[in-house]
Enzyme design. Structure first.
Site, PDB file in Angstrom:
ATOM      1  N   ARG A  49      53.277 -14.873 -69.133  1.00 48.37           N
ATOM      2  CA  ARG A  49      52.491 -15.356 -67.994  1.00 48.37           C
ATOM      3  C   ARG A  49      52.522 -16.878 -67.867  1.00 48.37           C
ATOM      4  NH1 ARG A  49      47.265 -11.322 -67.344  1.00 48.37           N
ATOM      5  NH2 ARG A  49      48.470  -9.384 -67.447  1.00 48.37           N
ATOM      6  N   ASP A 148      34.550 -12.813 -58.970  1.00 50.91           N
ATOM      7  CA  ASP A 148      35.594 -12.801 -59.981  1.00 50.91           C
ATOM      8  C   ASP A 148      35.923 -14.247 -60.320  1.00 50.91           C
ATOM      9  OD1 ASP A 148      37.653 -10.386 -60.950  1.00 50.91           O
ATOM     10  OD2 ASP A 148      38.477 -12.392 -61.203  1.00 50.91           O
TER      11      ASP A 148
END
Length: 287
Positions: A49, A148
């Protein structure tokens, strides 16, 4: 430099050198920013990532990226977005939505529902569907707040556009009532109907923030499969803050792998991975 992670073959195939000390530095930084603790087994996930960010920034190594993070505050958000996991689906753990429907029918006072890890929107939209079905309309007296930490998934959630396979598990009535199917160049996509979208307010929120911009009391909290990423002291701190915001007979919905048997001073079981507040409160329901 610390010992390289993985096998020699894996190291040879990697574009950037990657040491244990760099992995540990990433873990420390993520914990400081979000409270999330990465397990030793996440080293490959971290590499894959963050390697994307290194390429995007035209840097040459993980060490350069870590230095960049220290001097460029704007990259912090990208760093968090890259490492926070967003696994979700419509009506995931379906028993929770049956419980939600029954709770709404027996607790007519419900005004606010908070989905504390909205990811790409499947969970809060599932909540909204149940609310709309319970009231028999979209114009309901219930506020649904979905938050979030990841700004990118929030943008996807707000758009409400998904591949058609994401709703393949829903019954035909829900598919027809709550989604438009794309045509022409948008074939294979579905979009949440505007009436359902309007029922959900999306906002960015870090559970470690000192202040949460949320109304109180909150009647129902969905915080599923989030606490497992925190250590126990962080879990307790977040849970206590959440419970303090809740109405005295509120409903807390946890994930299937989460158990608060160690936090009986804060919550008490109310069903399958669901809880109610157990704090001592004053005459007005406040802590």
């Amino acid at each position: 430099m610390g010992k390289l992670l993985g096998s020699s073959k894996a190291d040879a195939e990697r574009e950037f050198s990657y040491s244990r000390s760099e992995f540990d530095a990433v873990r420390r930084m993520l914990y400081q920013l979000t409270g999330i603790r990465l397990a030793d087994s996440k080293d490959s996930m971290v590499y894959s990532r963050l390697a994307r960010r290194i390429r995007a920034l035209r840097l040459n190594s993980f060490q350069e990226y870590l230095s960049h993070l220290q001097t460029h505050n704007a990259e912090t958000e990208q760093f968090i977005n890259a490492l926070t996991t967003n696994l979700t689906s419509f009506f995931r753990e379906p028993h929770h939505f049956d419980i939600l429907g029954r709770y709404l029918q027996t607790h007519k006072h419900v005004k606010t529902i908070w989905c504390a890890a909205s990811s790409t929107g499947e969970e809060p939209y599932s909540i909204a569907m149940v609310v709309a079905e319970t009231f028999g309309r979209y114009d309901v007296p219930v506020q649904i707040i979905a938050s979030d930490i990841d700004s990118q998934v929030l943008q996807k959630a707000k758009a409400g556009i998904y591949t058609a396979d994401r709703i393949s598990g829903l019954d035909a009535t829900r598919c027809k009532q709550f989604f438009y199917r794309g045509k022409g160049g948008k074939d294979g996509l579905v979009k949440v109907v505007p009436e359902l979208q309007k029922m959900v307010q999306f906002r960015q929120l870090n559970l470690l923030d000192k202040k949460w911009d949320l109304p109180a009391p909150i009647d129902i909290v969905f915080c599923r499969n989030v606490m497992i990423y925190f250590d126990k002291s962080t879990q307790l701190g977040i849970l206590e803050r959440m419970v303090q915001l809740m109405s005295a007979d509120g409903l807390y919905v946890a994930g299937h792998s989460e158990n608060f048997a160690y936090a009986t001073h804060l919550v008490k079981p109310a069903g399958q991975t669901t809880y109610t507040p157990n704090l001592v409160r004053g005459a007005h329901g406040r802590v």
